[in-house]
Design a protein around this motif. Sequence first.
Motif, short mmCIF file in Angstrom:
data_model
loop_
_atom_site.label_atom_id
_atom_site.label_comp_id
_atom_site.label_asym_id
_atom_site.label_seq_id
_atom_site.Cartn_x
_atom_site.Cartn_y
_atom_site.Cartn_z
N MET A 3 0.83 -1.21 0.00
CA MET A 3 0.00 0.00 0.00
C MET A 3 0.87 1.26 0.00
N ALA A 4 1.93 1.27 0.80
CA ALA A 4 2.81 2.44 0.84
C ALA A 4 3.38 2.70 -0.55
N ASP A 5 3.66 1.62 -1.29
CA ASP A 5 4.26 1.79 -2.62
C ASP A 5 3.25 2.23 -3.68
N MET A 6 1.97 2.33 -3.33
CA MET A 6 0.97 2.77 -4.31
C MET A 6 0.98 4.28 -4.51
N ALA A 7 1.76 5.00 -3.69
CA ALA A 7 1.88 6.45 -3.90
C ALA A 7 3.36 6.81 -3.88
N THR A 8 3.84 7.42 -4.94
CA THR A 8 5.22 7.93 -4.96
C THR A 8 5.16 9.45 -4.78
N ALA A 9 6.29 10.03 -4.41
CA ALA A 9 6.32 11.49 -4.21
C ALA A 9 6.01 12.21 -5.53
N GLU A 10 6.48 11.65 -6.65
CA GLU A 10 6.24 12.30 -7.95
C GLU A 10 4.73 12.29 -8.26
N LEU A 11 4.08 11.14 -8.03
CA LEU A 11 2.63 11.05 -8.29
C LEU A 11 1.85 11.95 -7.33
N MET A 12 2.31 12.01 -6.09
CA MET A 12 1.62 12.88 -5.12
C MET A 12 1.74 14.35 -5.55
N GLN A 13 2.93 14.72 -6.01
CA GLN A 13 3.12 16.12 -6.45
C GLN A 13 2.19 16.44 -7.63
N THR A 14 2.07 15.47 -8.56
CA THR A 14 1.15 15.68 -9.70
C THR A 14 -0.28 15.86 -9.19
N GLY A 15 -0.68 15.03 -8.24
CA GLY A 15 -2.03 15.13 -7.67
C GLY A 15 -2.24 16.45 -6.96
#
Length: 341
Positions: free
Chosen positions: A90-102
């Motif tokens: 579950m932790a690996d389902m969000a990366t910092a790059e994807l979070m920044q895009t969101g």
Amino acid sequence: MSEVGERIDAIREEWGDRLLILGHHYQRPSVLAHADKLGDSLELSRLAADQEKAERIVFCGVHFMAESADILTSPEQIITMPETGAGCPMADMATAELMQTGWNRLAGVCDDWLPVVYVNSTARIKALCGKLGGSTCTSSNAGRVFEWALEQGKRIFFLPDEHLGRNTAATMGIPDDEVALYNPACADGGLSDDEIRSARVVVWKGYCIVHVAFTINQIRQVRAANPDATIIVHPETPREAADLADGQGSTSQIIKAVEAAPDGSTLIIGTEQHLVERLAREQAGRVTVKCLKPSICANMAKTNEHNLLRLLEEWPDELRIHVSPSVADNARLALQRMLEL
Ligand code: SF4
């Protein structure tokens, strides 16, 4: 005790309070037998932060927990894991790059967001959360952290567990139509500008494989077969199933509910199997405790007496967990905001 177990305990005795072994409740009994302290994510984070005497901390859990321990302890303290391959899907389902895009997507529509990040996330996600003024939370204190954000008049961007986000919002009385799902695999997160504007909480599309195993049908069947039992599930369980249960609780809340249950009662628990089986053993003869459905965290189960002994005998460098200072500084901000609430 096994020969391996005896060798582990002999090393613990030699080190005394310079060595601290922390064990998450989902660990195997043979590992927990050697832990100085047991706890859930929040309790273990607090314990790690308060242990100044320990030169070495061995974290029997999963990777993000050991990262949090490294972030919260002094640079001289060495954090290790018996098996560094014990991650959290579950932790690996969000990366910092994807979070920044969101974040950019949401902030492009409204400017009043605050990130709230579940501790079951990578250090880099926590760092971005800290940098953006947000806080981490655990399943024990998610409601309190949501309140903290809402009291500031903010909307919440919650990562990475959709279900903990939805269950927490529902518990706080936030209507379903004010909770939106951000899907990082879709263009624009799968949300229109209007959907973003209407949302007070946006939850990330992530899940825990152990807890999405619990379903409405199981709860119905188990209730029909055990009409007097109390069914409690962890809030990482999907909302519809969690709503059907008699209660929801974090790991520590489940333990307290079992310990407080009246003599002769039956509790059926929807969380990781090792914990439920341990509670059943501890309460045998007083309270009946059963699994809603057997569901094991394969990553938690990667730690065993053999790799724990190898770590204690050899202290190999590759089993050390070290978060770079630039990431740790911002991640600490997010963790400390939570610990101060
Ligand atoms: S139980 Fe779920 S959230 Fe916890 S470590 Fe395992 S996969 Fe991750």
